[in-house]
Write a protein that holds these residues in place. Structure first.
Motif, PDB file in Angstrom:
ATOM      1  N   GLU A 114       0.837  -1.186   0.000  1.00 39.71           N
ATOM      2  CA  GLU A 114       0.000   0.000   0.000  1.00 39.71           C
ATOM      3  C   GLU A 114       0.880   1.247   0.000  1.00 39.71           C
ATOM      4  N   PHE A 115       0.305   2.355  -0.426  1.00 40.09           N
ATOM      5  CA  PHE A 115       1.020   3.622  -0.347  1.00 40.09           C
ATOM      6  C   PHE A 115       0.067   4.692   0.172  1.00 40.09           C
ATOM      7  N   THR A 116       0.613   5.862   0.471  1.00 36.54           N
ATOM      8  CA  THR A 116      -0.104   6.890   1.226  1.00 36.54           C
ATOM      9  C   THR A 116      -1.109   7.641   0.363  1.00 36.54           C
ATOM     10  N   GLN A 117      -2.269   7.904   0.943  1.00 36.65           N
ATOM     11  CA  GLN A 117      -3.282   8.754   0.325  1.00 36.65           C
ATOM     12  C   GLN A 117      -3.212  10.138   0.981  1.00 36.65           C
ATOM     13  N   HIS A 118      -3.230  11.183   0.186  1.00 38.79           N
ATOM     14  CA  HIS A 118      -3.136  12.546   0.706  1.00 38.79           C
ATOM     15  C   HIS A 118      -4.403  13.318   0.353  1.00 38.79           C
ATOM     16  N   PHE A 119      -4.956  14.020   1.351  1.00 43.99           N
ATOM     17  CA  PHE A 119      -6.191  14.789   1.176  1.00 43.99           C
ATOM     18  C   PHE A 119      -5.939  16.218   1.658  1.00 43.99           C
ATOM     19  N   PRO A 120      -5.258  17.051   0.840  1.00 46.13           N
ATOM     20  CA  PRO A 120      -4.839  18.368   1.311  1.00 46.13           C
ATOM     21  C   PRO A 120      -5.984  19.323   1.616  1.00 46.13           C
ATOM     22  N   SER A 121      -7.103  19.192   0.926  1.00 43.92           N
ATOM     23  CA  SER A 121      -8.267  20.047   1.137  1.00 43.92           C
ATOM     24  C   SER A 121      -9.506  19.244   0.766  1.00 43.92           C
ATOM     25  N   PRO A 122     -10.692  19.662   1.228  1.00 44.95           N
ATOM     26  CA  PRO A 122     -11.912  18.950   0.842  1.00 44.95           C
ATOM     27  C   PRO A 122     -12.037  18.843  -0.678  1.00 44.95           C
ATOM     28  N   GLY A 123     -12.286  17.646  -1.151  1.00 44.62           N
ATOM     29  CA  GLY A 123     -12.436  17.415  -2.582  1.00 44.62           C
ATOM     30  C   GLY A 123     -11.133  17.213  -3.319  1.00 44.62           C
ATOM     31  N   GLN A 124      -9.986  17.313  -2.625  1.00 39.99           N
ATOM     32  CA  GLN A 124      -8.696  17.135  -3.272  1.00 39.99           C
ATOM     33  C   GLN A 124      -8.055  15.828  -2.807  1.00 39.99           C
ATOM     34  N   VAL A 125      -7.501  15.080  -3.770  1.00 39.62           N
ATOM     35  CA  VAL A 125      -6.841  13.801  -3.494  1.00 39.62           C
ATOM     36  C   VAL A 125      -5.527  13.779  -4.269  1.00 39.62           C
ATOM     37  N   GLU A 126      -4.428  13.479  -3.566  1.00 44.00           N
ATOM     38  CA  GLU A 126      -3.119  13.474  -4.200  1.00 44.00           C
ATOM     39  C   GLU A 126      -2.333  12.222  -3.833  1.00 44.00           C
ATOM     40  N   HIS A 127      -1.396  11.876  -4.710  1.00 41.92           N
ATOM     41  CA  HIS A 127      -0.427  10.815  -4.455  1.00 41.92           C
ATOM     42  C   HIS A 127       0.977  11.367  -4.649  1.00 41.92           C
ATOM     43  N   ASP A 128       1.926  10.742  -3.969  1.00 42.40           N
ATOM     44  CA  ASP A 128       3.338  11.023  -4.200  1.00 42.40           C
ATOM     45  C   ASP A 128       3.797  10.094  -5.320  1.00 42.40           C
ATOM     46  N   ALA A 129       4.067  10.650  -6.510  1.00 43.25           N
ATOM     47  CA  ALA A 129       4.423   9.808  -7.658  1.00 43.25           C
ATOM     48  C   ALA A 129       5.707   9.041  -7.403  1.00 43.25           C
ATOM     49  N   ASP A 130       6.641   9.627  -6.660  1.00 45.96           N
ATOM     50  CA  ASP A 130       7.864   8.899  -6.315  1.00 45.96           C
ATOM     51  C   ASP A 130       7.543   7.669  -5.476  1.00 45.96           C
ATOM     52  N   GLU A 131       6.599   7.805  -4.550  1.00 46.13           N
ATOM     53  CA  GLU A 131       6.214   6.665  -3.718  1.00 46.13           C
ATOM     54  C   GLU A 131       5.543   5.591  -4.568  1.00 46.13           C
ATOM     55  N   ILE A 132       4.729   5.999  -5.532  1.00 45.19           N
ATOM     56  CA  ILE A 132       4.131   5.029  -6.454  1.00 45.19           C
ATOM     57  C   ILE A 132       5.227   4.232  -7.149  1.00 45.19           C
ATOM     58  N   TRP A 133       6.232   4.932  -7.689  1.00 42.02           N
ATOM     59  CA  TRP A 133       7.302   4.252  -8.406  1.00 42.02           C
ATOM     60  C   TRP A 133       8.091   3.333  -7.472  1.00 42.02           C
ATOM     61  N   GLN A 134       8.439   3.803  -6.306  1.00 42.50           N
ATOM     62  CA  GLN A 134       9.248   2.996  -5.398  1.00 42.50           C
ATOM     63  C   GLN A 134       8.497   1.746  -4.916  1.00 42.50           C
ATOM     64  N   THR A 135       7.206   1.880  -4.633  1.00 41.85           N
ATOM     65  CA  THR A 135       6.440   0.697  -4.213  1.00 41.85           C
ATOM     66  C   THR A 135       6.255  -0.265  -5.377  1.00 41.85           C
ATOM     67  N   GLN A 136       6.053   0.271  -6.595  1.00 43.95           N
ATOM     68  CA  GLN A 136       5.879  -0.618  -7.746  1.00 43.95           C
ATOM     69  C   GLN A 136       7.171  -1.360  -8.070  1.00 43.95           C
ATOM     70  N   LEU A 137       8.292  -0.680  -7.993  1.00 47.10           N
ATOM     71  CA  LEU A 137       9.571  -1.342  -8.233  1.00 47.10           C
ATOM     72  C   LEU A 137       9.844  -2.395  -7.163  1.00 47.10           C
ATOM     73  N   ALA A 138       9.513  -2.064  -5.904  1.00 49.32           N
ATOM     74  CA  ALA A 138       9.773  -3.003  -4.813  1.00 49.32           C
ATOM     75  C   ALA A 138       8.964  -4.289  -4.984  1.00 49.32           C
ATOM     76  N   VAL A 139       7.688  -4.181  -5.354  1.00 52.29           N
ATOM     77  CA  VAL A 139       6.881  -5.400  -5.496  1.00 52.29           C
ATOM     78  C   VAL A 139       7.282  -6.170  -6.742  1.00 52.29           C
ATOM     79  N   ALA A 140       7.718  -5.461  -7.801  1.00 53.33           N
ATOM     80  CA  ALA A 140       8.198  -6.169  -8.992  1.00 53.33           C
ATOM     81  C   ALA A 140       9.416  -7.011  -8.641  1.00 53.33           C
ATOM     82  N   ARG A 141      10.351  -6.434  -7.910  1.00 55.29           N
ATOM     83  CA  ARG A 141      11.540  -7.174  -7.499  1.00 55.29           C
ATOM     84  C   ARG A 141      11.184  -8.345  -6.588  1.00 55.29           C
ATOM     85  N   GLU A 142      10.272  -8.111  -5.658  1.00 55.41           N
ATOM     86  CA  GLU A 142       9.858  -9.181  -4.747  1.00 55.41           C
ATOM     87  C   GLU A 142       9.204 -10.327  -5.507  1.00 55.41           C
ATOM     88  N   CYS A 143       8.365  -9.976  -6.488  1.00 55.87           N
ATOM     89  CA  CYS A 143       7.674 -11.001  -7.271  1.00 55.87           C
ATOM     90  C   CYS A 143       8.666 -11.815  -8.104  1.00 55.87           C
TER      91      CYS A 143
END
Length: 515
Positions: free
Chosen positions: A32-61
């Protein structure tokens, strides 16, 4: 043994799944990775975290495919190709020089550009819908990208100079997998993801100059559109032990449709994830909707040789989206705290025979098809002193089924094809009570196949077709057959009454945040 590796990058987690020739899961990893809600109606992700978690699970798999002491360099040659599938519409803007995002990724659920969409003139709205098949909405990438260019200091100037790259999550992953800034990363997206940006012409399958001008998007920032099934490059050698071909890309809902085998017009599926996403195959030409549904590319093949016999190169779909499905159950857990785990909701909801006329309209991020009301907000209505948390839990599950029923009614009307059965996948499809509710609300059987991880399997199959990987088609057909079939139990009179009552509740939630 040879495998296909699917990288399944979702809204709340990154996963990697390896499949063998029988379509069986050989290895799986998830983070899993972090969900960010900076203001009502706003949803953000850290793209670096997306990449790092995706690379980590690819390597693990990959590591799981070998012995405990084997290194990835010895295992990687056993992987024929990689298929990417991803959360769609989420918008990433990064520096070509550094490879770093210039701002947080704006997630598909984000509503910050609702006012921009509402400001479009009728003529502009008609232009968008006729060119893209989409109903203009903050859900899609165009206004998110425009917002970034206008609000990140220097972004527009840098984008016009060719210094920045835009992409949905598939583009971001492909860029990093193929070396990124250090190794000449490829800046690409497939036609299915491009069709979700509100910038691609659905008929030409190219970026549309009038739409780019309308939203002030410099062409220099856009990725190259490639087929959904076709070799685009290879991973950088140091990432997974050796270069591995990347041969398939598709948005998660299109990948699931392909994974279900919905290859003929009229076949439909529903994926129950964070949201609900319903797609019906409409064949080799886009279908116009009179009911605010979306026209979208299902998948695009590079030629007529490497995709299912008799199918056109481009497959189109009608789509309807429900923004809050599994996310509604998460809200019961994290917001109301009436359950401790998502799995508890079925037992709690089943402890009462009905909702006691309580309805939950989970319009926390507005309403999708067929209402498309970005200012709708969640409503819990019909409560009395006798209402318990069990009634609310049951109303939450019923809301998922009733929202889906609204979409399929519109879809059947647009396609001129009555729904005969519904194929289902996604985490919430394991909830037997919800699947029975869905059959009751639709009035048709709901089929849950033996195969798990349909979305990832679809991405793997698209990659496999391009890479010459040969699945055991008999084994695949068996895995796609029904593990359980839910037959409708409501009388037609009750079904109609519940749907009408539901529409009353929806009407009270609409236009609430009119500001």
């Amino acid at each position: 043994m040879t495998y296909l590796l699917a990288l399944d990058q979702g809204t709340t987690s990154s996963r990697a799944i390896a499949f063998d020739a029988q379509g069986r899961i050989a290895a799986l990893a998830q983070r899993e990775f972090t969900q960010h809600f900076p203001s009502p109606g706003q949803v953000e992700h850290d793209a670096d975290e997306i990449w790092q978690t995706q690379l980590a699970v690819a390597r693990e798999c990959v590591q799981k495919l070998g012995s405990a002491d084997a290194d990835m360099a010895a295992i990687a040659p056993n992987i024929a190709a990689i298929g990417i599938t991803n959360q769609r519409e989420t918008t990433v803007l990064w520096s070509r020089e550094t490879g770093r995002p210039v701002a947080p990724a704006i997630v598909w659920q984000d509503r910050r550009t609702t006012a921009r969409c509402e400001a479009l003139s009728p003529a502009e709205r008609q232009l968008i819908q006729s060119r893209t098949g989409l109903v203009p909405d903050a859900y899609f990438s165009a206004t998110k990208l425009q917002w970034l260019l206008d609000n990140v200091p220097g972004a527009r100037r840098r984008a016009e100079a060719g210094e920045l790259a835009f992409g949905t999550v598939d583009s971001w992953l492909a860029w990093n997998l193929t070396g990124g800034a250090a190794g000449g990363g490829l800046h690409v997206t497939d036609a299915s993801n491009a069709s979700r940006t509100m910038l691609m012409n659905l008929h030409t399958l190219q970026w549309d100059e009038q739409l780019l001008a309308l939203f002030g998007i410099p062409r220099a920032v856009l990725p190259r559109i490639v087929p959904s099934s076709g070799e685009i490059g290879a991973t950088a050698p140091d990432l997974l032990g050796a270069p591995i071909r990347i041969a398939g890309i598709a948005g998660d809902q299109q990948a699931a449709t392909f994974g279900h085998g919905c290859l003929a017009p009229g076949m439909a599926k529903n994926t129950y994830g964070t949201g609900c996403f319903m797609l019906m195959n409409t064949g080799g030409q886009p279908a116009a909707s009179r009911n605010n549904l979306l026209g979208t590319v299902g998948w695009l093949a590079p030629d007529t040789e490497n995709h299912p016999a008799g199918q056109p190169r481009a497959a189109y779909c009608l789509e309807g989206s429900v923004f809050m499905a599994g996310a509604t159950v998460q809200w019961l857990r994290d917001g109301l705290q009436i359950i401790r785990t998502a799995a508890e909701v079925e037992e709690l909801a089943a402890s009462v025979p009905d909702t006691g006329d309580v309805f939950l309209v989970p319009a926390f991020a507005g309403l999708g098809a067929p209402d498309w009301d970005g200012r709708a907000r969640g409503a819990l209505i019909g409560m009395t002193r006798g209402t318990t948390r069990a009634h609310i839990a049951r109303a939450a599950l019923e809301a998922i089924a009733l929202q889906s029923a609204d979409v399929f009614a519109a879809m059947s009307e647009d396609a001129g094809l009555p729904l005969q059965e519904l194929r289902v996948d996604g985490g919430a499809s394991r909830n037997n009570l919800l699947m029975q509710m869905q059959a009751d609300a639709l009035g048709v059987p709901v089929v849950r196949p033996h195969a798990a991880e349909i979305t990832a399997l679809g991405a793997a199959r698209l990659a496999g077709l391009a890479a010459g990987f040969r699945f055991d088609e008999q084994a695949l057909a068996a895995s796609q057959s029904a593990a359980r079939r839910f037959e409708p139990q409501w009388p037609e009179s009750l079904r109609r009454q519940r749907l009408a009552r539901w529409r009353e509740a929806v009407a009270r939630a609409k236009d609430w945040a009119r500001g």
